[in-house]
Design a protein around this motif. Structure first.
Motif, PDB file in Angstrom:
ATOM      1  N   TRP A   1      35.641  40.516  34.087  1.00 38.56           N
ATOM      2  CA  TRP A   1      36.017  39.184  34.577  1.00 38.56           C
ATOM      3  C   TRP A   1      34.799  38.307  34.818  1.00 38.56           C
ATOM      4  CZ3 TRP A   1      40.649  37.902  33.556  1.00 38.56           C
ATOM      5  CH2 TRP A   1      41.679  38.834  33.586  1.00 38.56           C
ATOM      6  N   THR A   2      33.661  38.915  35.082  1.00 38.58           N
ATOM      7  CA  THR A   2      32.439  38.126  35.308  1.00 38.58           C
ATOM      8  C   THR A   2      31.391  38.403  34.230  1.00 38.58           C
ATOM      9  OG1 THR A   2      31.610  39.816  36.833  1.00 38.58           O
ATOM     10  CG2 THR A   2      32.772  37.934  37.802  1.00 38.58           C
ATOM     11  N   ALA A   3      31.861  38.739  33.047  1.00 42.25           N
ATOM     12  CA  ALA A   3      30.964  38.991  31.921  1.00 42.25           C
ATOM     13  C   ALA A   3      31.315  38.028  30.787  1.00 42.25           C
ATOM     14  CB  ALA A   3      31.099  40.435  31.435  1.00 42.25           C
ATOM     15  N   ASN A   4      30.342  37.763  29.942  1.00 41.42           N
ATOM     16  CA  ASN A   4      30.557  36.868  28.814  1.00 41.42           C
ATOM     17  C   ASN A   4      30.947  37.598  27.544  1.00 41.42           C
ATOM     18  OD1 ASN A   4      29.982  34.389  30.159  1.00 41.42           O
ATOM     19  ND2 ASN A   4      27.833  35.008  30.191  1.00 41.42           N
ATOM     20  N   SER A   5      30.817  38.926  27.552  1.00 40.27           N
ATOM     21  CA  SER A   5      31.188  39.695  26.365  1.00 40.27           C
ATOM     22  C   SER A   5      31.596  41.103  26.792  1.00 40.27           C
ATOM     23  CB  SER A   5      30.017  39.780  25.380  1.00 40.27           C
ATOM     24  OG  SER A   5      28.975  40.567  25.928  1.00 40.27           O
TER      25      SER A   5
END
Length: 167
Positions: A68-72
């Motif tokens: 949820w708090t990652a870009n990939s």
């Protein structure tokens, strides 16, 4: 001819100055900040609600929750090993707010490839059964949507108090 009395325009002048200050406060920035605050609240709720896998060898996962708090997907996988992330608020503040007409939009996604299967459910590996969905995003979004009017009203009240009280 009637006499109307004396009028003191100083309060009207002060009111005019406060209105000018409010105009400078930038309604666009207020709306973007409000959208990011709602996104942060959504992320906080959905992260708590996201299940963490417990495997047969005794290890635990957490990739989906970190997603949820990652870009990939890769970033979500590696953040367990190398650290990373700074919480929902920090991530939401880095999100881009898009404006479409009178609407402001923030896209909250989980890049982990199996996120939709956990959200909505899926067939078992042998195709003989069904695993029910957890609906962590759906439930969280409904909760934030119900709370949004009160959150926005409080934020707007604070803005107006700052403008008119000078605090």
């Amino acid at each position: 001819m009637a006499r109307w009395g004396k009028v003191d325009f100083r309060q009207l002048k002060r009111m005019q100055k406060k209105m000018e200050q409010l105009e400078k406060a930038s309604f666009e920035k207020f709306c973007e900040d409000a959208a990011k605050e709602l996104a942060a609240r959504l992320l906080a709720k959905v992260i708590k609600r996201t299940p963490v896998g417990v495997y047969e060898d005794g290890t635990t996962g957490g990739t989906l929750r970190r997603g949820w708090t990652a870009n990939s997907n890769r970033e979500a996988e590696l953040s367990a090993t190398f650290g990373g992330g700074g919480g929902a608020k920090k991530f939401a503040d880095s999100m881009t707010v898009k404006k479409y007409g009178p609407y402001y939009e923030v896209e909250v996604i989980n890049p982990v490839e199996y996120a939709s299967y956990v959200e909505y459910g899926h067939r078992t590996r042998n195709h003989q059964g069904w695993v029910n969905g957890r609906f962590m995003m759906t439930i969280s979004a409904d909760e934030v949507e119900r709370a949004a009017p009160a959150i926005l009203e409080g934020k707007l009240t604070r803005l107006l108090k700052e403008a008119f009280d000078g605090n």
